[in-house]
Design an enzyme around this catalytic site. Structure first.
Site, mmCIF file in Angstrom:
data_model
loop_
_atom_site.group_PDB
_atom_site.id
_atom_site.type_symbol
_atom_site.label_atom_id
_atom_site.label_comp_id
_atom_site.label_asym_id
_atom_site.label_seq_id
_atom_site.Cartn_x
_atom_site.Cartn_y
_atom_site.Cartn_z
ATOM 1 N N HIS A 1 29.244 -71.706 20.691
ATOM 2 C CA HIS A 1 28.460 -70.892 19.763
ATOM 3 C C HIS A 1 27.827 -71.753 18.678
ATOM 4 C CE1 HIS A 1 29.754 -66.797 21.060
ATOM 5 N NE2 HIS A 1 30.802 -67.461 21.510
ATOM 6 N N ASP B 1 26.770 -70.888 15.722
ATOM 7 C CA ASP B 1 27.330 -70.628 14.392
ATOM 8 C C ASP B 1 28.808 -70.974 14.311
ATOM 9 O OD1 ASP B 1 27.979 -68.569 16.099
ATOM 10 O OD2 ASP B 1 27.526 -66.948 14.709
ATOM 11 N N HIS C 1 30.797 -61.670 27.277
ATOM 12 C CA HIS C 1 32.137 -61.837 26.716
ATOM 13 C C HIS C 1 33.012 -60.682 27.214
ATOM 14 C CE1 HIS C 1 30.479 -64.816 23.959
ATOM 15 N NE2 HIS C 1 31.684 -65.037 23.473
ATOM 16 N N GLU D 1 38.786 -61.079 26.764
ATOM 17 C CA GLU D 1 39.314 -61.879 25.654
ATOM 18 C C GLU D 1 40.128 -60.969 24.739
ATOM 19 O OE1 GLU D 1 37.749 -64.929 22.149
ATOM 20 O OE2 GLU D 1 36.409 -63.362 22.901
ATOM 21 N N ASP E 1 34.163 -72.936 22.766
ATOM 22 C CA ASP E 1 33.916 -71.678 22.076
ATOM 23 C C ASP E 1 33.314 -71.949 20.697
ATOM 24 O OD1 ASP E 1 33.747 -68.951 21.778
ATOM 25 O OD2 ASP E 1 35.844 -68.690 21.207
#
Length: 371
Positions: A26, A28, A212, A215, A312
């Site tokens: 990611h 961010d 996603h 999870e 991740d």
């Protein structure tokens, strides 16, 4: 930035030097702490610390909560400094440089444009700014004598209602850097079928999708990703192991039975974007243990699932792809051949044309042969 290197036990091989592919990373979640400090000062954002080392520690401590919801709160700060064109360009450029320093030869960078609009940018302007930064990063890496290829994964937030708009954005920019689509964010209570219009649009446009799932929620979420999302890859997907039944025939022999979801995923080689450290931090593997040795990664690998290794969020998990591979090697005794399998799985799963994927695979094989 030069990441910490790790050596394979016994072989003494530098994992950092091995060619790698990053599919689940990611934007961010991969900022440099010093960059956050400088950008926060320019936009007047208050931070818990203005010392880079202390700020980095704060992120990893906050993220290590055992809860995906708490883990996601750390993004308020990183997204806070990514609301301007200048901020997006810089973060994207440095992101590519850091990937290359970690030995990554192809990276897919996922991020959610809808979270970067508070200072007047339009959706298209955010995508253009990130692409500018990515291309600048690729150029800087080339100036240093290395080579990296990257693509954007445009992400919609599953708790919001803009997924069709974001899907249209992704397709609109597919000729200028966007390689696929994702949905992310709070998983439990926000099923994939809420975004069926977006997925229908993407299917009609032949835009590849990762979702996603598996999870913070279980098999029903994975079912939704496969059925509603037509997902070619599962973001994490670790809780697919709930559909793997292990029984005992006698004191020495066990047997494994796959449920229908797991059977489908394995037989059709749907890729699992596993992120070991993150899965541990967010509690995604709590049903199997509280350390990395309890991660069902090895179970899924041994059963023939298409597993890949990912970071991740490098900042929150204080990690790199090199470190994740080293941690798995320590936990399960993997050698260089296993690490090569993981990278070839990633090459085959990249959202690229077949010829490009084959070229990536050839680069992986060549790099591992000379290691």
């Amino acid at each position: 930035m030069i990441p910490e290197d790790y050596l394979l036990p016994g072989a003494g091989t530098s994992i950092n030097a091995l060619p790698k592919i990053s599919l689940h990373d990611h934007l961010d979640g991969g900022l440099r702490p010093q960059t956050i400090i400088e950008l926060a000062d320019s936009v007047g954002l208050e931070l818990p610390s203005t010392d880079a080392a202390a700020l980095g520690s704060w992120f990893s401590t906050q993220a290590d909560s055992g809860s995906l919801v708490d883990y996601l709160k750390t993004f308020e700060l990183t997204c806070g400094v990514m609301q301007t064109r200048e901020g997006l360009v810089r973060v994207a450029r440095e992101f590519v440089e850091d990937l290359a320093a970690d030995g990554v030869i192809y990276g897919e960078i996922r991020w959610a444009p809808e979270q970067h609009l508070t200072r007047g940018l339009t959706l298209d302007q955010t995508v253009e700014a990130v692409q500018e930064g990515l291309e600048a990063g690729v150029a800087r890496v080339a100036e240093g004598g290395s080579r990296i290829r990257v693509g954007q994964l445009i992400t919609a937030m599953r708790h919001a209602d803009r997924s069709l708009e974001i899907a249209e954005l992704a397709v609109r920019h597919r000729a200028t850097g966007v390689v696929g689509f994702d949905i992310a964010g709070a998983e439990l209570g926000f099923p994939a079928h809420n975004h069926r219009d977006a997925f229908d649009f993407l299917a009609m446009a032949f835009m590849p999708v990762t979702v996603h799932a598996g999870e913070a929620d279980g098999l029903e979420s994975i079912r939704g990703a496969l059925y509603d999302g037509r997902a070619l890859r599962l973001g994490h997907g670790v809780r697919l192991a709930e559909d793997v039944i292990i029984g005992r025939e006698d004191d020495e022999n066990t047997y494994v039975t796959l449920g229908p979801v797991a059977q489908w995923v394995r037989d059709r080689e749907v890729t699992l974007e596993l992120s070991p450290s993150s899965n541990l931090q967010t509690g995604a593997i709590a049903a199997w243990g509280d350390d990395l040795q309890g991660h069902p990664f090895d179970l899924l690998y041994q059963l023939g699932f298409r597993v890949t290794v990912n970071t991740d969020n490098r900042l929150m998990s204080n990690t790199t792809l090199t470190k994740e591979l080293a941690l798995l090697s320590d936990a399960f005794g993997y050698d260089i051949d296993d690490l090569e399998v993981f990278q070839l799985n990633a090459a085959r799963s990249a959202f690229l044309p077949l010829d490009d994927r084959e070229e990536l695979a050839d680069a992986i094989v060549a790099g591992f042969e000379t290691a």
